[in-house]
Design an enzyme around this catalytic site. Structure first.
Site, mmCIF file in Angstrom:
data_model
loop_
_atom_site.group_PDB
_atom_site.id
_atom_site.type_symbol
_atom_site.label_atom_id
_atom_site.label_comp_id
_atom_site.label_asym_id
_atom_site.label_seq_id
_atom_site.Cartn_x
_atom_site.Cartn_y
_atom_site.Cartn_z
ATOM 1 N N LYS A 246 0.861 -1.189 0.000
ATOM 2 C CA LYS A 246 0.000 0.000 0.000
ATOM 3 C C LYS A 246 0.895 1.236 0.000
ATOM 4 O O LYS A 246 2.075 1.167 0.357
ATOM 5 C CB LYS A 246 -0.903 0.009 1.229
ATOM 6 C CG LYS A 246 -2.198 0.763 1.040
ATOM 7 C CD LYS A 246 -3.214 0.001 0.203
ATOM 8 C CE LYS A 246 -4.524 0.785 0.117
ATOM 9 N NZ LYS A 246 -5.560 0.040 -0.628
ATOM 10 N N ASP B 74 -6.916 4.608 -4.737
ATOM 11 C CA ASP B 74 -7.588 4.481 -3.447
ATOM 12 C C ASP B 74 -8.233 5.838 -3.201
ATOM 13 O O ASP B 74 -8.450 6.592 -4.158
ATOM 14 C CB ASP B 74 -6.574 4.089 -2.349
ATOM 15 C CG ASP B 74 -7.251 3.612 -1.063
ATOM 16 O OD1 ASP B 74 -7.479 4.460 -0.173
ATOM 17 O OD2 ASP B 74 -7.578 2.420 -0.948
#
Length: 447
Positions: free
Chosen positions: A128, A168
């Site tokens: 991430k 995201d």
């Protein structure tokens, strides 16, 4: 030393080594709690420091991102990429641009991504990244300059066989386009598999935009079907109004449900007759305005700035905004108002107190690492298409997504039952995701 003592000792050590990262602590605590029954039944999973290695990222990158705003002033943000675990394949996980982003947030998201990606059954590891940059209120030119500076550092750490970022919160099609353009410029090659969520004319996959929202509804549908229920005629509340929330609303209504409310950071909107998804998409994706603009143009919609979206009566709740948005008090209200199913469209939007209450009240609860896996699953399908220089139809890709989500539900449901915790889908998702990664790590040695 008992399993309970082993886990407690390791968690205490993790807290000391990762001070000031509460979201990461929360994510690890939930998984370790689930793994006690695994370690008790299969103690070999504690061999070779596996649990410690699993909770320690393989690599953590923090870098400066300088950029010039429209006034000619230099601004400086911080960029992150946590490459958490590559036992199953290249790191895969989104980039988040939001003022709240810090190392702890990125580590929590990356840790969750390991198990989420494992549950898809596809060969992708967990990672991430992101930045504390806020795209809201910035011009397209400012966003472009920031993305170019961000990628100037990140490009040396990613690649289609190494690490494949995606979008995201705060990173949509616009941002992915700017990031890819800079990567292509710096690498001097059109390596389309290096990012997912790309435009359809240059390597993107049909359904990728809709995938996370569609996926959470597909999994909810499977959860309700297993309980002898259906979305047809159900009332649904959805927190958020971003990409995930919008397409969750669309798919829920296509399957016969009525979405009776949604929200954003400015308040929540009551929609007893359902949501006009096309209008909401125009407000959020084209005009980039708040939900107040939707209320001004929609029939039968009411704006609220007091109370909570969770005050509405419904059958199904889909938290699709951000972490820890739904607390124990909200959960009690949902239970009192008749909610029987909760599926997380965001990453860890429910607090531990809320999850415990759902279980105690018999509310079926699907955690984000399973319920919102549709986005990364379709990203992996985009990687397949890029690798084969192919392009699939919307219908075929949607069918693949639907099957993956159905498989995820089946896997976490059967795993929960196998370990004596039937219908505890948190346990099922954590254990199923863990076992696949753990087996790969043990097979590959201490690395």
């Amino acid at each position: 030393m008992s399993v309970e003592e082993q886990v407690s000792t390791y968690y205490d050590m993790l807290l000391k080594r990762n001070a000031g990262e509460p979201e990461f602590h929360q994510a690890v605590s939930e998984v370790l709690d689930s793994l006690k029954v695994v370690l008790d039944k299969d103690p070999h999973y504690a061999d070779y420091g596996l649990i410690q290695r699993l909770c320690e990222p393989e690599r953590q990158l923090i870098f400066r991102v300088p950029w010039v705003d429209d006034a000619g002033l230099v601004q400086v943000n911080r960029g992150f990429r946590v490459q958490f675990n590559s036992a199953l394949g290249p790191y895969k996980g989104g980039l988040r641009f939001h003022p709240s982003v810090n190392l702890g947030i990125v580590k929590f998201l990356g840790f969750e991504q390991i198990f989420k990606n494992s549950l898809t059954g596809l060969p992708i590891g967990g990672g991430k990244g992101g930045s504390d940059f806020d795209p809201k209120g910035k011009s397209d030119a400012e966003v472009m300059r920031f993305c170019q500076s961000f990628m100037t550092e990140l490009h040396r750490h990613i690649g289609q066989y190494r690490d494949v970022p995606a979008g995201d919160i705060g990173v949509g099609g616009r941002e992915i386009g700017y990031l890819f353009g800079q990567y292509r410029r710096l690498s001097n090659q059109h390596e389309s598999g290096v990012l997912t969520g790309k435009g359809l004319t240059w390597g993107g996959s049909l359904v990728r935009t809709e995938a996370t929202g569609f996926g959470v509804v597909y999994l909810t549908q499977e959860m309700m079907k297993a309980a002898g229920d259906s979305l047809d005629g159900a009332k649904v509340i959805v927190s958020g109004s971003g990409n995930v929330a919008v397409y969750a609303m669309q798919k829920a209504q296509e399957l016969g449900a009525t979405v009776v409310g949604f929200s954003d950071s400015s308040g929540w909107v009551e929609t007893p007759n359902g949501v006009d998804v096309e209008l909401l998409r125009d407000v959020k994706e084209i005009r980039r305005e708040r939900v107040t603009a939707y209320v001004e143009d929609a029939d039968g919609a009411t704006m609220h700035t007091e109370g909570s979206i969770w005050d509405l009566k419904a059958d199904v709740a889909l938290p699709c905004a951000t972490q820890n948005e739904l607390n124990g008090e909200h959960a009690a209200t949902l239970a009192a108002n008749g909610v029987r199913y909760v599926a997380e469209g965001a990453n860890m939007p429910s607090t531990p107190e809320a999850v415990e209450l759902f279980h105690n009240k018999g509310i079926l609860f699907a955690p984000g690492k399973a319920a919102n896996a549709g986005g990364v699953a379709t990203s992996a399908l985009e990687m397949q298409q890029n690798a084969s220089r192919d392009s699939w139809t919307f219908e075929y890709t949607d069918q693949r997504l639907h099957q993956i989500m159905s498989n995820i539900f089946g896997t976490m449901s059967s795993t929960a039952a196998e370990y004596g915790h039937e219908n505890n889908f948190v346990m099922g998702a954590n254990i199923a995701g863990f076992r696949k990664v753990a087996d790969a790590m043990l097979a590959q040695g201490v690395v």
